[in-house]
Scaffold this motif. Sequence first.
Motif, PDB file in Angstrom:
ATOM      1  N   ASN A 253      -3.106 -11.470  -1.729  1.00 20.78           N
ATOM      2  CA  ASN A 253      -3.418 -12.742  -1.011  1.00 20.78           C
ATOM      3  C   ASN A 253      -3.661 -12.085   0.448  1.00 20.78           C
ATOM      4  O   ASN A 253      -4.028 -12.270   1.306  1.00 20.78           O
ATOM      5  N   TRP A 254      -2.227 -11.423   0.197  1.00 16.31           N
ATOM      6  CA  TRP A 254      -1.571 -11.426   1.960  1.00 16.31           C
ATOM      7  C   TRP A 254      -3.054 -10.582   3.004  1.00 16.31           C
ATOM      8  O   TRP A 254      -2.965 -11.376   4.439  1.00 16.31           O
ATOM      9  N   TRP A 255      -3.279  -9.345   2.660  1.00 13.87           N
ATOM     10  CA  TRP A 255      -4.074  -8.668   3.287  1.00 13.87           C
ATOM     11  C   TRP A 255      -5.652  -9.626   3.870  1.00 13.87           C
ATOM     12  O   TRP A 255      -5.938  -9.645   4.348  1.00 13.87           O
ATOM     13  N   LYS A 256      -5.653 -10.551   2.627  1.00 15.16           N
ATOM     14  CA  LYS A 256      -7.140 -11.347   2.770  1.00 15.16           C
ATOM     15  C   LYS A 256      -6.339 -12.161   3.707  1.00 15.16           C
ATOM     16  O   LYS A 256      -8.182 -12.136   4.267  1.00 15.16           O
ATOM     17  N   GLU A 257      -6.194 -13.044   2.978  1.00 11.35           N
ATOM     18  CA  GLU A 257      -6.006 -13.488   4.316  1.00 11.35           C
ATOM     19  C   GLU A 257      -5.577 -13.629   5.545  1.00 11.35           C
ATOM     20  O   GLU A 257      -6.314 -14.110   6.638  1.00 11.35           O
ATOM     21  N   ARG A 258      -4.526 -12.609   6.098  1.00  5.61           N
ATOM     22  CA  ARG A 258      -4.039 -12.599   7.133  1.00  5.61           C
ATOM     23  C   ARG A 258      -5.237 -11.162   7.998  1.00  5.61           C
ATOM     24  O   ARG A 258      -5.169 -11.711   9.469  1.00  5.61           O
ATOM     25  N   TYR A 259      -5.677 -10.391   7.128  1.00  6.56           N
ATOM     26  CA  TYR A 259      -6.862  -9.516   8.238  1.00  6.56           C
ATOM     27  C   TYR A 259      -8.001  -9.826   7.074  1.00  6.56           C
ATOM     28  O   TYR A 259      -9.117  -8.519   7.976  1.00  6.56           O
ATOM     29  N   GLY A 260      -8.114 -10.152   6.585  1.00  7.61           N
ATOM     30  CA  GLY A 260      -9.769 -10.371   6.029  1.00  7.61           C
ATOM     31  C   GLY A 260     -10.153  -9.154   5.000  1.00  7.61           C
ATOM     32  O   GLY A 260     -11.385  -9.309   5.413  1.00  7.61           O
ATOM     33  N   VAL A 261      -9.122  -8.801   4.954  1.00 15.24           N
ATOM     34  CA  VAL A 261      -9.156  -7.049   4.161  1.00 15.24           C
ATOM     35  C   VAL A 261      -9.511  -7.569   2.685  1.00 15.24           C
ATOM     36  O   VAL A 261      -7.906  -7.790   1.749  1.00 15.24           O
ATOM     37  N   ASP A 262     -10.249  -6.703   1.864  1.00 11.32           N
ATOM     38  CA  ASP A 262     -10.160  -6.859   0.411  1.00 11.32           C
ATOM     39  C   ASP A 262      -9.294  -5.509  -0.666  1.00 11.32           C
ATOM     40  O   ASP A 262      -9.980  -4.895   0.007  1.00 11.32           O
ATOM     41  N   LEU A 263      -8.136  -5.869  -1.095  1.00  7.00           N
ATOM     42  CA  LEU A 263      -7.690  -4.635  -1.308  1.00  7.00           C
ATOM     43  C   LEU A 263      -8.060  -4.134  -2.964  1.00  7.00           C
ATOM     44  O   LEU A 263      -7.932  -5.374  -3.437  1.00  7.00           O
ATOM     45  N   LYS A 264      -8.250  -3.807  -3.842  1.00 11.37           N
ATOM     46  CA  LYS A 264      -8.723  -3.746  -5.157  1.00 11.37           C
ATOM     47  C   LYS A 264      -7.134  -3.390  -5.949  1.00 11.37           C
ATOM     48  O   LYS A 264      -5.836  -2.903  -4.894  1.00 11.37           O
ATOM     49  N   ARG A 265      -6.852  -3.929  -6.130  1.00  8.90           N
ATOM     50  CA  ARG A 265      -5.150  -3.901  -6.667  1.00  8.90           C
ATOM     51  C   ARG A 265      -4.973  -2.100  -7.947  1.00  8.90           C
ATOM     52  O   ARG A 265      -3.408  -1.718  -6.867  1.00  8.90           O
ATOM     53  N   GLU A 266      -5.744  -1.210  -8.192  1.00  5.52           N
ATOM     54  CA  GLU A 266      -5.718  -0.174  -8.151  1.00  5.52           C
ATOM     55  C   GLU A 266      -5.713   0.851  -7.076  1.00  5.52           C
ATOM     56  O   GLU A 266      -4.386   1.737  -7.044  1.00  5.52           O
ATOM     57  N   TRP A 267      -5.523   0.097  -5.879  1.00  9.55           N
ATOM     58  CA  TRP A 267      -5.584   0.580  -4.571  1.00  9.55           C
ATOM     59  C   TRP A 267      -3.941   0.561  -4.392  1.00  9.55           C
ATOM     60  O   TRP A 267      -3.220   1.622  -3.477  1.00  9.55           O
ATOM     61  N   ILE A 268      -3.251  -0.112  -4.737  1.00 10.02           N
ATOM     62  CA  ILE A 268      -1.695  -0.106  -4.050  1.00 10.02           C
ATOM     63  C   ILE A 268      -0.623   0.216  -5.355  1.00 10.02           C
ATOM     64  O   ILE A 268      -1.188  -0.208  -6.404  1.00 10.02           O
ATOM     65  N   ILE A 269       0.107   1.467  -4.202  1.00  5.94           N
ATOM     66  CA  ILE A 269       0.744   2.003  -4.802  1.00  5.94           C
ATOM     67  C   ILE A 269       2.228   1.365  -4.486  1.00  5.94           C
ATOM     68  O   ILE A 269       2.381   2.251  -2.922  1.00  5.94           O
ATOM     69  N   PRO A 270       3.917   1.073  -5.754  1.00 10.35           N
ATOM     70  CA  PRO A 270       4.320   0.547  -5.377  1.00 10.35           C
ATOM     71  C   PRO A 270       5.304   1.632  -4.842  1.00 10.35           C
ATOM     72  O   PRO A 270       5.252   3.109  -5.096  1.00 10.35           O
ATOM     73  N   LEU A 271       6.330   1.536  -3.856  1.00  9.71           N
ATOM     74  CA  LEU A 271       7.620   1.984  -3.432  1.00  9.71           C
ATOM     75  C   LEU A 271       8.600   1.810  -3.425  1.00  9.71           C
ATOM     76  O   LEU A 271       8.923   0.818  -2.926  1.00  9.71           O
ATOM     77  N   THR A 272       9.809   2.471  -2.309  1.00  9.49           N
ATOM     78  CA  THR A 272      10.448   2.459  -1.696  1.00  9.49           C
ATOM     79  C   THR A 272      10.604   1.649  -0.664  1.00  9.49           C
ATOM     80  O   THR A 272      12.041   1.487  -0.178  1.00  9.49           O
ATOM     81  N   GLY A 273       9.736   2.820  -0.234  1.00 12.40           N
ATOM     82  CA  GLY A 273       9.813   2.164   1.466  1.00 12.40           C
ATOM     83  C   GLY A 273       8.657   3.033   2.159  1.00 12.40           C
ATOM     84  O   GLY A 273       8.398   3.471   1.468  1.00 12.40           O
ATOM     85  N   VAL A 274       8.997   3.250   3.599  1.00 13.59           N
ATOM     86  CA  VAL A 274       7.381   3.831   3.685  1.00 13.59           C
ATOM     87  C   VAL A 274       7.688   5.351   4.125  1.00 13.59           C
ATOM     88  O   VAL A 274       7.244   5.651   4.569  1.00 13.59           O
ATOM     89  N   ILE A 275       8.666   5.250   4.456  1.00 13.70           N
ATOM     90  CA  ILE A 275       9.457   6.583   4.970  1.00 13.70           C
ATOM     91  C   ILE A 275       9.629   7.700   3.668  1.00 13.70           C
ATOM     92  O   ILE A 275       8.663   8.624   3.646  1.00 13.70           O
ATOM     93  N   PRO A 276       9.747   6.802   2.381  1.00 17.13           N
ATOM     94  CA  PRO A 276      10.330   7.802   1.013  1.00 17.13           C
ATOM     95  C   PRO A 276       8.234   7.991   1.146  1.00 17.13           C
ATOM     96  O   PRO A 276       8.100   8.809   0.459  1.00 17.13           O
ATOM     97  N   GLY A 277       7.420   6.849   0.978  1.00 16.88           N
ATOM     98  CA  GLY A 277       6.254   7.390   0.457  1.00 16.88           C
ATOM     99  C   GLY A 277       5.381   8.471   1.610  1.00 16.88           C
ATOM    100  O   GLY A 277       4.558   9.467   0.743  1.00 16.88           O
ATOM    101  N   MET A 278       6.119   8.670   3.392  1.00 21.42           N
ATOM    102  CA  MET A 278       5.925   9.376   4.209  1.00 21.42           C
ATOM    103  C   MET A 278       6.527  10.517   3.740  1.00 21.42           C
ATOM    104  O   MET A 278       5.362  11.482   3.971  1.00 21.42           O
ATOM    105  N   ALA A 279       7.106  10.876   2.826  1.00 23.59           N
ATOM    106  CA  ALA A 279       7.375  12.687   2.547  1.00 23.59           C
ATOM    107  C   ALA A 279       6.686  12.878   1.849  1.00 23.59           C
ATOM    108  O   ALA A 279       6.227  14.466   1.429  1.00 23.59           O
ATOM    109  N   LEU A 280       6.420  11.798   0.758  1.00 29.65           N
ATOM    110  CA  LEU A 280       6.021  12.124  -0.727  1.00 29.65           C
ATOM    111  C   LEU A 280       4.645  12.688   0.060  1.00 29.65           C
ATOM    112  O   LEU A 280       3.666  13.616  -0.643  1.00 29.65           O
ATOM    113  N   ALA A 281       3.909  11.865   0.422  1.00 30.40           N
ATOM    114  CA  ALA A 281       2.617  12.150   0.893  1.00 30.40           C
ATOM    115  C   ALA A 281       2.589  13.624   1.798  1.00 30.40           C
ATOM    116  O   ALA A 281       1.581  14.658   1.442  1.00 30.40           O
ATOM    117  N   ILE A 282       3.661  13.883   2.042  1.00 33.39           N
ATOM    118  CA  ILE A 282       3.526  15.412   2.967  1.00 33.39           C
ATOM    119  C   ILE A 282       4.000  16.511   2.119  1.00 33.39           C
ATOM    120  O   ILE A 282       3.073  17.059   2.418  1.00 33.39           O
TER     121      ILE A 282
END
Length: 379
Positions: free
Chosen positions: A74-103
Motif C-alpha cells: 500500500n505504501w508503494w502504491k500510494e506514494r509512488y504509484g507502483v504496483d508491487l506483487k507480494r511475492e516480489w518482496i523479501i524481508p531482510l534485516t537491513g539494506v546492507i545485509p541484503g546488498m552483501a547477499l546479492a554480491i
Amino acid sequence: MNFDRVIERRGTNCYKWDTRPDVLGIPDDLISMWVADMDFVVADEILDAISERLRHGIFGYTFPADEYFDSIINWWKERYGVDLKREWIIPLTGVIPGMALAIEKFSSKGDGIIIQPPVYWPFRNVIELNDRVVVENDLLENGGEYTMDFDDLDEKAKDSKIMILCSPHNPVGRVWSDEELEELSKIAQKRDLLVISDEIHSDFSFSRRFVSAISIGDLRERVIVLASPNKTFNIPGIRNGYAIIPNEDIREKFQRSVTAHNMKPNIFSIVATQAAYSHGKEWLESVRDYILENFKLVERELNGCCGMKMKIPEGTFLAWIDFRESNLTDPYIEILKKGVWLQDGKVFGKSGKGFLRMNVATPRKILLEALRRIREGLS
Ligand SMILES: Cc1ncc(COP(=O)(O)O)c(C=O)c1O
C-alpha cells in the motif's frame, strides 16, 4: 509531534552521540551531525505498536504475515504509484545485509562492481570485504550539480558484473530522473549488468519526484531494489529492510541465499514496519516539512560564510557542503575543533574531498547552535 524537543541520546550506546573522533582539542560538548539517523522521537503509532508487542512478554520465532506485506504494497502504491506483487518482496534485516547477499550470490571473487562516488562508504566495504573489486564511475560535478557519467559507465560496465545505484543519492542528494534511469537501463541491458538499487532514502525526495528503478521498463528485469522504513521513520536500530525483485530467476536465487543465511527480521522490526507504513504518513509529512525548514536555515546561515556553498538537495536529510573555495586548510578538523562533528567528504571517495556532509534531522535548537559555532568560529 514536537520535533523541537531535545532528547538526550548520550548514554544509550548511540553511534552518533556516544562516540568521538580521535582528534585532540575537541570540546566536551561536541554537537554530532555525522551519522544518518534522526534526533526525533518516532511516530506515536510505532511506539504504541512496539509497546503492545513488548507487553505480550513472549518473543519467540515470528514470521511477517499478510499485514506486513500489505503495508509495504500500500505504501508503494500510494506514494509512488507502483504496483508491487507480494511475492516480489523479501524481508531482510537491513539494506546492507541484503546488498552483501546479492554480491555474494551474483558475482565471484575478483569481479568488478560499479559504484558512483562520492557515495555512501559502506558500499565500498561490502564489495572489498567480499573480495570483489570496486569499479568507480564517478559522478560528474559542475558548480555543485551532479549528473551521471554515462560514457564512463558504459566503458566500465564492459568488465563488471553488478552496479550499485544509490537512489536518492547519499551524499550528493540527487533524486534521479526518469531520463537518467532510462539511460542507465540501456547500458545495463547492453552490458548485461545486474543493478542493485539502494532506495533507502526514497521518502525524502523534495524538489523532484522519486522514481524507483522497478518503474523503468528493462531495468525491472535486472534489478534488486533494497528498501526500508529505517530512514523514513527513524528506526534503523530495530534493523529491518526488504528486497523487491520482480524477475523470478533473480528472486529465486536471492531467496536461496536469504534462506541459507536464515535471515529473518526480528519481531519488533515487523511490528514497527507495519505500524510505520500503515499509520506514519502524517508524521512523515511533518518531519519532511521540518527538515526542509532546517535546510533553508543551513542555506541562509552558511552560504557565503568563509566561502562555503550549500544547495538544498533534491533528496535525503543530508546537506552536502562545498568548502573547496573556502580559506580553510582542513575544514573537517577546523569545524570539529569548534565543536561540530560533520562527516568528512573524503570518506565517500576521492571526489568527496573539499566537502562535508551535515545531517540536518535534528531539533532546531541543536542546529542553530551548530550553525552559530561554525559561523562565529570560522569567521
Ligand atoms: C544509502 C544508504 N544505504 C544503506 C544505509 C544503511 O542501511 P541498513 O542500516 O538498513 O543496512 C544507509 C544509512 O545511512 C544509507 O545512507
